[in-house]
Scaffold this motif. Structure first.
Motif, mmCIF file in Angstrom:
data_model
loop_
_atom_site.group_PDB
_atom_site.id
_atom_site.type_symbol
_atom_site.label_atom_id
_atom_site.label_comp_id
_atom_site.label_asym_id
_atom_site.label_seq_id
_atom_site.Cartn_x
_atom_site.Cartn_y
_atom_site.Cartn_z
ATOM 1 N N ARG A 7 0.264 4.410 -11.808
ATOM 2 C CA ARG A 7 -0.902 3.561 -11.713
ATOM 3 C C ARG A 7 -0.692 2.043 -11.599
ATOM 4 O O ARG A 7 -0.280 1.383 -12.283
ATOM 5 N N THR A 8 -0.671 1.785 -10.048
ATOM 6 C CA THR A 8 -0.521 0.682 -9.760
ATOM 7 C C THR A 8 -1.399 -0.395 -9.241
ATOM 8 O O THR A 8 -1.330 -1.658 -8.903
ATOM 9 N N HIS A 13 1.376 3.867 -17.024
ATOM 10 C CA HIS A 13 2.087 3.325 -15.841
ATOM 11 C C HIS A 13 3.641 3.422 -15.717
ATOM 12 O O HIS A 13 4.006 3.548 -14.666
#
Length: 123
Positions: free
Chosen positions: A5-6, A31
């Motif tokens: 999850r960027t 993340h």
């Protein structure tokens, strides 16, 4: 959605964002270990799903993340987001639409997002 999850879910998918992607700090479990939050099925009796839901539920970004996922169903079709499964999010979207009406859904999500961000900033 796959991968970490960027802040760039799927560059090939063009959608109008009702609310922005939460500002991840990089320390969130989703993340750092994104594969633990995306599964083939999302039955809550599965230990890996229960573990992901637990970790997500204890994340300070969970309320903001949930509103984002509800407001952006095309981007949050899969995975654990805001401590919910895809099926739970679908049910929540249906409930919100029934409660406020289709014409007010986006405004409702914007208001809920603003409230969640304000609470997060106050922590």
């Amino acid at each position: 959605m796959s991968g970490p999850r960027t802040g760039s879910p799927n560059p090939d998918l063009v959608v109008e964002h009702v609310v922005p992607l939460p500002a991840f700090t990089g320390t969130e479990p989703c993340h750092n270990r994104p594969t633990e939050f995306f599964h083939d099925t999302y039955r809550q009796d599965q230990p890996e799903v229960r573990a992901a839901l637990w970790e997500c539920r204890h994340c300070p970004l969970a309320p903001v993340c949930l509103v984002w996922a509800l407001a952006n169903p095309a981007l949050a079709r899969e995975g654990i987001w805001g401590a919910t499964t895809p099926r739970q999010r679908k049910a929540l979207r249906t409930q919100v639409t029934a409660r406020v009406g289709a014409a007010r859904v986006d405004d409702t999500y914007r208001a809920a997002y603003a409230t969640a961000v304000t609470k997060l900033q106050g922590q």
